[in-house]
Design a protein around this motif. Sequence first.
Motif, PDB file in Angstrom:
ATOM      1  N   SER A  36     -32.184  -2.560  26.476  1.00 13.24           N
ATOM      2  CA  SER A  36     -31.976  -1.080  25.993  1.00 13.24           C
ATOM      3  C   SER A  36     -31.547  -0.616  26.485  1.00 13.24           C
ATOM      4  CB  SER A  36     -33.557  -0.256  26.582  1.00 13.24           C
ATOM      5  OG  SER A  36     -33.308   0.614  27.421  1.00 13.24           O
ATOM      6  N   TRP A  37     -30.444   0.514  25.639  1.00 15.39           N
ATOM      7  CA  TRP A  37     -29.378   0.788  25.974  1.00 15.39           C
ATOM      8  C   TRP A  37     -29.660   1.629  27.730  1.00 15.39           C
ATOM      9  CZ3 TRP A  37     -24.323   1.212  25.569  1.00 15.39           C
ATOM     10  CH2 TRP A  37     -23.826   1.022  24.856  1.00 15.39           C
ATOM     11  N   GLU A  38     -30.830   2.352  28.023  1.00 10.73           N
ATOM     12  CA  GLU A  38     -30.848   3.165  28.820  1.00 10.73           C
ATOM     13  C   GLU A  38     -30.906   1.912  30.275  1.00 10.73           C
ATOM     14  OE1 GLU A  38     -32.437   6.462  31.014  1.00 10.73           O
ATOM     15  OE2 GLU A  38     -31.887   6.642  28.648  1.00 10.73           O
ATOM     16  N   GLN A  39     -31.783   0.793  30.121  1.00 12.41           N
ATOM     17  CA  GLN A  39     -31.755   0.117  31.489  1.00 12.41           C
ATOM     18  C   GLN A  39     -29.834  -0.161  31.241  1.00 12.41           C
ATOM     19  OE1 GLN A  39     -33.412  -0.918  33.190  1.00 12.41           O
ATOM     20  NE2 GLN A  39     -34.762   0.436  32.486  1.00 12.41           N
ATOM     21  N   LEU A  40     -29.464  -0.390  30.279  1.00 11.87           N
ATOM     22  CA  LEU A  40     -28.077  -1.029  30.366  1.00 11.87           C
ATOM     23  C   LEU A  40     -26.859   0.414  30.530  1.00 11.87           C
ATOM     24  CD1 LEU A  40     -25.347  -2.478  30.026  1.00 11.87           C
ATOM     25  CD2 LEU A  40     -25.358  -1.911  27.958  1.00 11.87           C
ATOM     26  N   LEU A  41     -27.032   1.106  31.058  1.00 16.74           N
ATOM     27  CA  LEU A  41     -26.135   2.439  31.595  1.00 16.74           C
ATOM     28  C   LEU A  41     -27.157   2.613  32.980  1.00 16.74           C
ATOM     29  CD1 LEU A  41     -26.433   4.922  28.822  1.00 16.74           C
ATOM     30  CD2 LEU A  41     -24.393   3.676  29.563  1.00 16.74           C
TER      31      LEU A  41
END
Length: 176
Positions: A36-41
């Motif tokens: 997910s974008w959240e996890q990537l960031l």
Amino acid sequence: EWHSKHHDLHQSVAEAITQNRRAALCAALLRLSSHSWEQLLTAIVQLSYEGDVRVGVAEDPKKVLNIVNAQRQALASIYTPIASAVGVETGASGKLLFDDSPQGRQKLFKELPAEFQQRVQKAARGQPWMDEEALSASLRSTVRQASLQQSVKGLLSAGASRGLRYALEKVAKRLK
């Protein structure tokens, strides 16, 4: 002539920042357990703090999440074009889509700085792009070394008493 040298320096710094961001994104992708974008960031920001000697002692344990929450839009605007350039897409459900096969991971690994690649290869058991523990250990070691140098330089440049006072203030802030 000064203007030309200043422009060249500015361009060199901008290129170095772009390369560093691309390498950070690729390193984070290699370590993702959730796409997910959240996890990537979060994984990208975490790179700067995992292994930092100051985090266990004086930094807020929620610092990474606080940064991601406060800077989500800015981080996304920085990393979205870089992610696209390395083949990351966002699916309909918001899930990140990228080639997580051994060949895809090897491609991401080759985006990392050569010296860092060599460090991971020495620690890896098998293919370094498939060995998350070797990658994580190498990242922690790199950050630890830099954070120790920064801590020592901070103490030396600020003076022992001022540096100690600053360190104690950070510890007190963390304990609140």
